[in-house]
Design a protein around this motif. Structure first.
Motif, PDB file in Angstrom:
ATOM      1  N   MET A   1       0.841  -1.193   0.000  1.00 30.43           N
ATOM      2  CA  MET A   1       0.000   0.000   0.000  1.00 30.43           C
ATOM      3  C   MET A   1       0.880   1.249   0.000  1.00 30.43           C
ATOM      4  O   MET A   1       1.865   1.313   0.735  1.00 30.43           O
ATOM      5  CB  MET A   1      -0.894   0.022   1.252  1.00 30.43           C
ATOM      6  N   ASP A   2       0.519   2.179  -0.838  1.00 26.77           N
ATOM      7  CA  ASP A   2       1.280   3.418  -0.854  1.00 26.77           C
ATOM      8  C   ASP A   2       0.776   4.340   0.249  1.00 26.77           C
ATOM      9  O   ASP A   2      -0.172   4.028   0.960  1.00 26.77           O
ATOM     10  CB  ASP A   2       1.225   4.067  -2.236  1.00 26.77           C
ATOM     11  N   GLU A   3       1.395   5.489   0.375  1.00 29.77           N
ATOM     12  CA  GLU A   3       1.064   6.395   1.473  1.00 29.77           C
ATOM     13  C   GLU A   3      -0.363   6.901   1.410  1.00 29.77           C
ATOM     14  O   GLU A   3      -1.028   7.029   2.444  1.00 29.77           O
ATOM     15  CB  GLU A   3       2.038   7.580   1.452  1.00 29.77           C
ATOM     16  N   GLU A   4      -0.857   7.196   0.232  1.00 30.81           N
ATOM     17  CA  GLU A   4      -2.211   7.727   0.101  1.00 30.81           C
ATOM     18  C   GLU A   4      -3.247   6.688   0.527  1.00 30.81           C
ATOM     19  O   GLU A   4      -4.183   7.000   1.269  1.00 30.81           O
ATOM     20  CB  GLU A   4      -2.462   8.162  -1.347  1.00 30.81           C
ATOM     21  N   GLU A   5      -3.083   5.422   0.100  1.00 29.37           N
ATOM     22  CA  GLU A   5      -4.008   4.364   0.491  1.00 29.37           C
ATOM     23  C   GLU A   5      -3.921   4.112   1.999  1.00 29.37           C
ATOM     24  O   GLU A   5      -4.938   3.879   2.665  1.00 29.37           O
ATOM     25  CB  GLU A   5      -3.699   3.071  -0.264  1.00 29.37           C
ATOM     26  N   LYS A   6      -2.716   4.176   2.517  1.00 25.81           N
ATOM     27  CA  LYS A   6      -2.527   3.948   3.941  1.00 25.81           C
ATOM     28  C   LYS A   6      -3.223   5.033   4.752  1.00 25.81           C
ATOM     29  O   LYS A   6      -3.900   4.752   5.743  1.00 25.81           O
ATOM     30  CB  LYS A   6      -1.032   3.917   4.260  1.00 25.81           C
ATOM     31  N   ARG A   7      -3.093   6.294   4.321  1.00 23.67           N
ATOM     32  CA  ARG A   7      -3.730   7.406   5.003  1.00 23.67           C
ATOM     33  C   ARG A   7      -5.246   7.282   4.923  1.00 23.67           C
ATOM     34  O   ARG A   7      -5.961   7.487   5.917  1.00 23.67           O
ATOM     35  CB  ARG A   7      -3.277   8.729   4.369  1.00 23.67           C
ATOM     36  N   GLU A   8      -5.747   6.913   3.761  1.00 20.83           N
ATOM     37  CA  GLU A   8      -7.187   6.738   3.577  1.00 20.83           C
ATOM     38  C   GLU A   8      -7.702   5.594   4.452  1.00 20.83           C
ATOM     39  O   GLU A   8      -8.764   5.687   5.066  1.00 20.83           O
ATOM     40  CB  GLU A   8      -7.483   6.448   2.106  1.00 20.83           C
ATOM     41  N   PHE A   9      -6.943   4.501   4.539  1.00 28.28           N
ATOM     42  CA  PHE A   9      -7.308   3.355   5.351  1.00 28.28           C
ATOM     43  C   PHE A   9      -7.373   3.742   6.832  1.00 28.28           C
ATOM     44  O   PHE A   9      -8.315   3.405   7.542  1.00 28.28           O
ATOM     45  CB  PHE A   9      -6.282   2.237   5.128  1.00 28.28           C
ATOM     46  N   GLU A  10      -6.335   4.461   7.291  1.00 31.74           N
ATOM     47  CA  GLU A  10      -6.303   4.892   8.689  1.00 31.74           C
ATOM     48  C   GLU A  10      -7.432   5.859   8.990  1.00 31.74           C
ATOM     49  O   GLU A  10      -8.020   5.822  10.069  1.00 31.74           O
ATOM     50  CB  GLU A  10      -4.955   5.532   9.012  1.00 31.74           C
ATOM     51  N   GLN A  11      -7.741   6.742   8.044  1.00 27.88           N
ATOM     52  CA  GLN A  11      -8.819   7.698   8.266  1.00 27.88           C
ATOM     53  C   GLN A  11     -10.161   6.978   8.337  1.00 27.88           C
ATOM     54  O   GLN A  11     -10.999   7.306   9.163  1.00 27.88           O
ATOM     55  CB  GLN A  11      -8.843   8.733   7.138  1.00 27.88           C
ATOM     56  N   ARG A  12     -10.358   5.987   7.498  1.00 28.40           N
ATOM     57  CA  ARG A  12     -11.631   5.264   7.469  1.00 28.40           C
ATOM     58  C   ARG A  12     -11.844   4.458   8.748  1.00 28.40           C
ATOM     59  O   ARG A  12     -12.951   4.414   9.289  1.00 28.40           O
ATOM     60  CB  ARG A  12     -11.666   4.334   6.273  1.00 28.40           C
ATOM     61  N   TYR A  13     -10.792   3.805   9.261  1.00 31.37           N
ATOM     62  CA  TYR A  13     -10.936   2.898  10.389  1.00 31.37           C
ATOM     63  C   TYR A  13     -10.402   3.453  11.709  1.00 31.37           C
ATOM     64  O   TYR A  13     -10.310   2.729  12.687  1.00 31.37           O
ATOM     65  CB  TYR A  13     -10.268   1.559  10.080  1.00 31.37           C
ATOM     66  N   SER A  14     -10.090   4.723  11.768  1.00 29.06           N
ATOM     67  CA  SER A  14      -9.616   5.297  13.024  1.00 29.06           C
ATOM     68  C   SER A  14     -10.826   5.702  13.871  1.00 29.06           C
ATOM     69  O   SER A  14     -11.965   5.732  13.392  1.00 29.06           O
ATOM     70  CB  SER A  14      -8.738   6.512  12.760  1.00 29.06           C
ATOM     71  N   ARG A  15     -10.572   6.023  15.124  1.00 25.75           N
ATOM     72  CA  ARG A  15     -11.650   6.463  16.004  1.00 25.75           C
ATOM     73  C   ARG A  15     -12.145   7.820  15.553  1.00 25.75           C
ATOM     74  O   ARG A  15     -11.371   8.681  15.121  1.00 25.75           O
ATOM     75  CB  ARG A  15     -11.153   6.569  17.434  1.00 25.75           C
ATOM     76  N   ARG A  16     -13.449   7.993  15.700  1.00 22.36           N
ATOM     77  CA  ARG A  16     -14.010   9.298  15.349  1.00 22.36           C
ATOM     78  C   ARG A  16     -13.655  10.305  16.421  1.00 22.36           C
ATOM     79  O   ARG A  16     -13.632   9.984  17.603  1.00 22.36           O
ATOM     80  CB  ARG A  16     -15.533   9.206  15.240  1.00 22.36           C
ATOM     81  N   GLN A  17     -13.390  11.497  16.018  1.00 25.63           N
ATOM     82  CA  GLN A  17     -13.089  12.558  16.956  1.00 25.63           C
ATOM     83  C   GLN A  17     -14.359  13.362  17.164  1.00 25.63           C
ATOM     84  O   GLN A  17     -14.745  14.172  16.325  1.00 25.63           O
ATOM     85  CB  GLN A  17     -11.963  13.452  16.405  1.00 25.63           C
ATOM     86  N   LEU A  18     -15.020  13.101  18.281  1.00 25.72           N
ATOM     87  CA  LEU A  18     -16.269  13.795  18.567  1.00 25.72           C
ATOM     88  C   LEU A  18     -16.012  14.909  19.555  1.00 25.72           C
ATOM     89  O   LEU A  18     -15.374  14.713  20.588  1.00 25.72           O
ATOM     90  CB  LEU A  18     -17.295  12.824  19.154  1.00 25.72           C
ATOM     91  N   GLY A  19     -16.536  16.072  19.221  1.00 23.82           N
ATOM     92  CA  GLY A  19     -16.394  17.215  20.119  1.00 23.82           C
ATOM     93  C   GLY A  19     -17.420  17.135  21.236  1.00 23.82           C
ATOM     94  O   GLY A  19     -17.128  17.404  22.388  1.00 23.82           O
ATOM     95  N   SER A  20     -18.650  16.746  20.910  1.00 27.20           N
ATOM     96  CA  SER A  20     -19.698  16.620  21.905  1.00 27.20           C
ATOM     97  C   SER A  20     -20.676  15.524  21.445  1.00 27.20           C
ATOM     98  O   SER A  20     -20.512  14.935  20.381  1.00 27.20           O
ATOM     99  CB  SER A  20     -20.439  17.955  22.072  1.00 27.20           C
ATOM    100  N   ASN A  21     -21.656  15.321  22.213  1.00 32.93           N
ATOM    101  CA  ASN A  21     -22.648  14.302  21.905  1.00 32.93           C
ATOM    102  C   ASN A  21     -23.491  14.685  20.687  1.00 32.93           C
ATOM    103  O   ASN A  21     -24.074  13.820  20.039  1.00 32.93           O
ATOM    104  CB  ASN A  21     -23.562  14.111  23.118  1.00 32.93           C
ATOM    105  N   VAL A  22     -23.576  15.940  20.384  1.00 37.88           N
ATOM    106  CA  VAL A  22     -24.377  16.416  19.259  1.00 37.88           C
ATOM    107  C   VAL A  22     -23.830  15.868  17.951  1.00 37.88           C
ATOM    108  O   VAL A  22     -24.587  15.581  17.020  1.00 37.88           O
ATOM    109  CB  VAL A  22     -24.391  17.965  19.238  1.00 37.88           C
ATOM    110  N   ASP A  23     -22.520  15.669  17.879  1.00 34.31           N
ATOM    111  CA  ASP A  23     -21.899  15.165  16.652  1.00 34.31           C
ATOM    112  C   ASP A  23     -22.409  13.769  16.277  1.00 34.31           C
ATOM    113  O   ASP A  23     -22.353  13.380  15.118  1.00 34.31           O
ATOM    114  CB  ASP A  23     -20.375  15.125  16.805  1.00 34.31           C
TER     115      ASP A  23
END
Length: 182
Positions: A1-23
């Motif tokens: 996997m190249d860097e772009e696919e790796k970044r996309e993969f990590e973004q897709r399967y990483s934890r969501r960054q929620l600011g509050s419950n409204v998100d």
């Protein structure tokens, strides 16, 4: 996997960054086509499929008489019942029983058996209590048994069918004195 696919993969399967419950309740914006309208999936028309099933020569759905159980779905009764006869459930059927002499006799026998069972249970409970007290055996009234001697009451005589012989006054007084001293 190249860097772009790796970044996309990590973004897709990483934890969501929620600011509050409204998100959590934010709905994504709908996709728009070239004319600016929402893209909607077309509904699948299954009427032709249903029509083909109705016309197929396969086993037809037989709806049995529903006079017994209205809450039982019998639409699939034809499946797997080739060599067997389905047992009809008698659950829920109301039957009227005629009360006759035989049933009356059975009822009396049942009542007598229950009374006998209750009587035996009472006697067992009474003897179990008496065994726990430590009865006095023999003629000696010394030791522990003498303390408990006064707490026992003599059982009343059992009723008999034969009439008791008449006692004269002297024997009657003798029995009375024996009871007082005894």
């Amino acid at each position: 996997m190249d860097e772009e696919e790796k970044r996309e993969f990590e973004q897709r399967y990483s934890r969501r960054q929620l600011g509050s419950n409204v998100d959590r309740y934010v709905e994504p914006e709908p996709e728009l086509d070239s004319e600016g309208e929402e893209v909607v999936e077309p509904e699948v028309d299954i009427s032709s499929l249903l029509e083909r099933q109705r016309l197929s020569p396969g086993p037809s759905v037989v709806s049995p008489a529903s006079d017994e159980d209205d809450d039982v779905d019998k639409s699939l009764a034809h499946i797997g019942g080739e060599g067997r006869v389905l047992a009809q459930s008698k659950k829920g059927r109301v039957q009227q029983i005629e009360w006759d002499a035989e049933l009356e006799e059975l009822s009396r026998e049942k009542a007598a058996a229950e009374a006998t069972r209750d009587l035996k249970a009472r006697f067992r409970a009474q003897t179990a209590r008496q065994r726990g007290r430590g009865t006095v055996r023999g003629g000696s009234h010394s030791g522990r048994g003498a303390k408990h001697l006064g707490s026992y009451a003599e059982a009343p005589p059992l009723p008999t069918d034969a009439p008791k012989p008449e006692k004269n006054e002297k024997e009657d007084m003798q029995d009375y004195l024996d009871d007082l001293l005894g």
